[in-house]
Design a protein around this motif. Structure first.
Motif, mmCIF file in Angstrom:
data_model
loop_
_atom_site.group_PDB
_atom_site.id
_atom_site.type_symbol
_atom_site.label_atom_id
_atom_site.label_comp_id
_atom_site.label_asym_id
_atom_site.label_seq_id
_atom_site.Cartn_x
_atom_site.Cartn_y
_atom_site.Cartn_z
ATOM 1 N N ALA A 1 0.828 -1.206 0.000
ATOM 2 C CA ALA A 1 0.000 0.000 0.000
ATOM 3 C C ALA A 1 0.861 1.253 0.000
ATOM 4 C CB ALA A 1 -0.932 -0.010 1.208
ATOM 5 N N THR A 2 1.936 1.237 0.764
ATOM 6 C CA THR A 2 2.838 2.400 0.824
ATOM 7 C C THR A 2 3.545 2.609 -0.509
ATOM 8 O OG1 THR A 2 3.185 2.024 3.191
ATOM 9 C CG2 THR A 2 4.784 3.403 2.048
ATOM 10 N N GLU A 3 4.008 1.523 -1.122
ATOM 11 C CA GLU A 3 4.714 1.630 -2.398
ATOM 12 C C GLU A 3 3.763 2.078 -3.513
ATOM 13 O OE1 GLU A 3 6.403 -2.190 -2.966
ATOM 14 O OE2 GLU A 3 7.720 -2.058 -1.205
ATOM 15 N N ALA A 4 2.540 1.578 -3.501
ATOM 16 C CA ALA A 4 1.577 1.973 -4.526
ATOM 17 C C ALA A 4 1.253 3.453 -4.421
ATOM 18 C CB ALA A 4 0.296 1.142 -4.382
ATOM 19 N N SER A 5 1.061 3.947 -3.202
ATOM 20 C CA SER A 5 0.793 5.367 -2.994
ATOM 21 C C SER A 5 1.973 6.221 -3.448
ATOM 22 C CB SER A 5 0.474 5.622 -1.523
ATOM 23 O OG SER A 5 0.180 6.989 -1.293
ATOM 24 N N ALA A 6 3.195 5.754 -3.152
ATOM 25 C CA ALA A 6 4.394 6.493 -3.559
ATOM 26 C C ALA A 6 4.509 6.548 -5.081
ATOM 27 C CB ALA A 6 5.633 5.846 -2.952
ATOM 28 N N LEU A 7 4.136 5.454 -5.760
ATOM 29 C CA LEU A 7 4.153 5.434 -7.221
ATOM 30 C C LEU A 7 3.228 6.503 -7.790
ATOM 31 C CD1 LEU A 7 4.792 4.151 -10.011
ATOM 32 C CD2 LEU A 7 2.888 2.566 -9.573
ATOM 33 N N VAL A 8 2.031 6.621 -7.215
ATOM 34 C CA VAL A 8 1.054 7.609 -7.688
ATOM 35 C C VAL A 8 1.579 9.024 -7.474
ATOM 36 C CG1 VAL A 8 -1.267 8.514 -7.369
ATOM 37 C CG2 VAL A 8 -0.875 6.042 -7.295
ATOM 38 N N VAL A 9 2.121 9.281 -6.296
ATOM 39 C CA VAL A 9 2.643 10.615 -5.989
ATOM 40 C C VAL A 9 3.759 10.977 -6.970
ATOM 41 C CG1 VAL A 9 3.902 11.984 -4.283
ATOM 42 C CG2 VAL A 9 1.988 10.543 -3.560
#
Length: 362
Positions: free
Chosen positions: A109-117
């Motif tokens: 979840a953290t990595e996916a959010s970072a990808l979007v940002v």
């Protein structure tokens, strides 16, 4: 926030006095051996052909577009990353912001959010990221927290939220509503009218993933999507494939059922406007229905119309609440008040009825 299904009394309530608004009855009691309307449309095979981007996806949906400015809800998965990429390329001025939410469920979840940002900042787009804390490990809790965040971002930028739900999400939603005994309103699924935009709703998940591969769009697969402890995953991975194998066309029938239910809801909404003329007041937290001098509504009409009226201020009436409010509003008594489940209260006055959202302790 409470996540649930809007249930109504039996389908006989479709028969109302204003018959021109009554659609053909939708069979919702017997699912097996239904007459299926067509066979599913095969997905576009983008991987075996050379197509210019985004022509692959356009073969299925010529106009996967926004109708105006929007905040894009992007999780980092294939569907939402394809949506964001397509809409930013086609309508950059309408993409007001990117919103991503970390459910706090682990490294993915953290990595996916970072990808979007990272994706949003590389394109100079405003981005808002949220993170859940101290949530119970349940889908309903994650969904409630996510939508609270998304609505807040939408209000910040003065634009509706757009999600990347696909045709497959609609199929699964309609099937799950059937399993839970939903009424006709609930069977509209993601086609139900509302403030959320869904530009990919008529695109299959396979076509979206094929486009992501053809266009080289980066995304992160959520491993929890394969966990069978979640009902939607079991529906997607086991139940629907099995039913489609034994009843070819079952998915297409579910889509047609959802479209019929959505059309029925539109007819009911028009009938409510014409015959009840409800007025939404107090910033969308209260709806007032004037009392007609000609006659009181009968129970069937009231049970048909009240769920539509309640939906305009975000109140979901279950079948018990619908039955109670139908009886309440067919009486001539005034000055009465009755609480309803889901945080609502109905009042009877000399001039009509009011239905309002209530807060804890009120």
């Amino acid at each position: 926030m409470k996540s649930g299904v809007r249930n109504e009394p039996s389908s006989t309530l479709i028969q109302v006095n204003a018959r021109k608004y009554a659609p053909r009855p939708i069979p919702i009691q017997r699912v097996p051996r239904m007459p299926f309307v067509s066979t599913p449309t095969p997905p576009v095979d983008c991987l075996r052909r050379t197509l210019t981007v985004p022509d692959c996806l356009r073969e299925r949906v010529p106009s996967a577009r926004l109708t105006g400015p929007a905040v894009l809800a992007v999780s980092g998965g294939a569907d939402s990353m394809v949506m964001a990429t397509l809409l930013h390329a086609a309508q950059p001025m309408d993409v007001r912001a990117i919103a991503t939410f970390d459910h706090g469920t682990g490294p993915f979840a953290t990595e996916a959010s970072a990808l979007v940002v990272s994706w949003a900042r590389a394109r100079g787009l405003p981005v808002r990221s949220g993170i859940a804390t101290d949530l119970a490990p349940r889908e309903a809790a994650w969904r409630a927290a996510r939508w609270t965040f998304l609505r807040n971002v939408g209000r910040e930028f003065g634009a509706p939220v757009a999600t990347a739900h696909t045709e497959d999400d609609q199929t699964e939603t309609v099937f799950m509503r059937l399993l839970r005994g939903s009424g006709v309103r609930g069977l509209a699924g993601l086609l139900a009218p509302g403030p959320v935009l869904r530009p990919l709703l008529h695109v299959g998940r396979d076509a979206v993933r094929a486009h992501a591969a053809a266009a080289g769009i980066r995304y992160r697969d959520d491993p929890s999507n394969d966990a069978l402890r979640h009902l939607r995953n079991r529906v997607r991975l086991e139940l629907l494939p099995t039913l489609e194998r034994y009843e070819p066309g079952f998915r297409a029938w579910l889509l047609a059922l959802g479209e019929s239910a959505a059309s029925w809801r539109t007819d009911v909404s028009r009938a409510v406007d014409e015959h009840w003329a409800p007025v939404v007041q107090l910033e969308g937290e209260l709806v007032r229905v004037p009392r007609t001098r000609r006659r009181l509504p009968d129970a069937d009409e009231a049970a048909l119309f009240w769920p539509e009226v309640a939906g305009r201020v975000g109140i979901a009436l279950d079948w018990r609440g619908t039955a109670r409010i139908a009886v309440f509003t067919t009486k001539r008594n005034t000055g009465l008040s009755m609480p309803l489940s889901g945080g609502a209260r109905v009042r009877s006055t000399r001039d009509g009825w009011t239905l309002e959202r209530t807060r804890a302790g009120s």
